[in-house]
Design a protein around this motif. Structure first.
Motif, mmCIF file in Angstrom:
data_model
loop_
_atom_site.group_PDB
_atom_site.id
_atom_site.type_symbol
_atom_site.label_atom_id
_atom_site.label_comp_id
_atom_site.label_asym_id
_atom_site.label_seq_id
_atom_site.Cartn_x
_atom_site.Cartn_y
_atom_site.Cartn_z
ATOM 1 N N ARG A 100 0.847 -1.195 0.000
ATOM 2 C CA ARG A 100 0.000 0.000 0.000
ATOM 3 C C ARG A 100 0.881 1.244 0.000
ATOM 4 O O ARG A 100 1.854 1.332 0.755
ATOM 5 N N ARG A 101 0.524 2.187 -0.850
ATOM 6 C CA ARG A 101 1.315 3.395 -1.034
ATOM 7 C C ARG A 101 0.478 4.595 -0.633
ATOM 8 O O ARG A 101 -0.728 4.640 -0.901
ATOM 9 N N HIS A 103 -0.934 8.010 -1.240
ATOM 10 C CA HIS A 103 -1.182 8.834 -2.432
ATOM 11 C C HIS A 103 -2.284 9.827 -2.103
ATOM 12 O O HIS A 103 -3.406 9.422 -1.769
ATOM 13 N N GLN A 104 -1.955 11.098 -2.131
ATOM 14 C CA GLN A 104 -2.912 12.162 -1.841
ATOM 15 C C GLN A 104 -3.669 11.910 -0.535
ATOM 16 O O GLN A 104 -4.900 12.012 -0.475
ATOM 17 N N GLU A 138 -4.235 9.190 1.042
ATOM 18 C CA GLU A 138 -4.951 7.914 1.170
ATOM 19 C C GLU A 138 -3.990 6.761 0.892
ATOM 20 O O GLU A 138 -2.945 6.969 0.269
ATOM 21 N N VAL A 152 -3.262 3.491 -1.248
ATOM 22 C CA VAL A 152 -3.641 2.861 -2.507
ATOM 23 C C VAL A 152 -2.986 1.487 -2.569
ATOM 24 O O VAL A 152 -1.772 1.369 -2.375
ATOM 25 N N GLU A 168 -1.383 -1.664 -4.269
ATOM 26 C CA GLU A 168 -0.673 -1.903 -5.521
ATOM 27 C C GLU A 168 -0.486 -3.402 -5.722
ATOM 28 O O GLU A 168 -0.083 -4.106 -4.802
ATOM 29 N N ASP A 171 8.372 8.443 -1.978
ATOM 30 C CA ASP A 171 7.231 7.540 -1.840
ATOM 31 C C ASP A 171 7.197 7.014 -0.421
ATOM 32 O O ASP A 171 8.251 6.864 0.219
#
Lengths: 127, 127
Positions: A103-104, A106-107, A109, A111, A113, B71
């Motif tokens: 999980r990354r 992003h903005q 939240e 996300v 992968e 990241d």
């Protein structure tokens, strides 16, 4: 045998970063105590200390997805290690994903992968 | 904001694995609490919690070698993160080595790999 600084942590556990020995992908992080460190060096397979079960944990003992040690790095304070491994069965995470870090951010939240490589219910059984 | 499971650890600290965002080399491992997690997300520069000083730690505050976040990955249990960073000044370790993991286990001994990129006495001052 290489001595680590297990006294550094209150519970005698040190973090082990687990990295794919070819790609460098971080697959998981687990904890080792003196016993699991010795077992890893002796056997060439990654052993941890399970904090939830409070017992020695040969990674892959249920799933068969053991981690064959290729290299071990020790940090400047001797209180963290990197295990460079060959992850048998491809997936290191109990969710079936290759890496626990699937999980990354992003903005603001998380996300997801990638897709799971196995079905946890089939490998570990339904509970 | 992405919530982590800080309650998982007895001291409210979670490990952050720091990885070069291009090569995948593991540069260091440090600890975060809620404050350092928030500061990292807000500023885009890696902040940790110094266990020795018991205070917020902007990595590079003394040396100038900050870590620019590219990241952030979060693990399956939300109790460990990976920071993929651009390590300004090339070296992450206080010894001057690029990575804190500059020692490898070889035939039961630790072997140093590579040379320091800076002289710690010049960067941090003699003590």
């Amino acid at each position: 045998m290489v001595e680590l600084n297990f006294e550094k942590s209150v519970d005698g556990l040190l973090p082990a970063v687990v990295q794919d020995y070819v790609s460098g992908e971080v697959l998981m992080l687990a904890y080792i105590n003196k016993l699991s460190w010795e077992k890893t060096l002796e056997t060439g397979q990654a052993h941890y200390w399970s904090r939830s079960r409070n017992s020695l944990w040969l990674k892959g003992e249920s799933s068969g997805n053991v981690q064959v040690i290729h290299d071990i790095l020790v940090d400047c304070d001797s209180d963290t290690v990197v295990f460079k491994v060959d992850q048998i069965g491809d997936a290191a995470c109990h969710t079936g994903h290759r890496s626990c870090f699937f999980r990354r951010v992003h903005q603001g939240e998380l996300v997801v992968e990638g897709k799971p490589l196995f079905d946890p219910a089939q490998v570990y059984g339904s509970k």
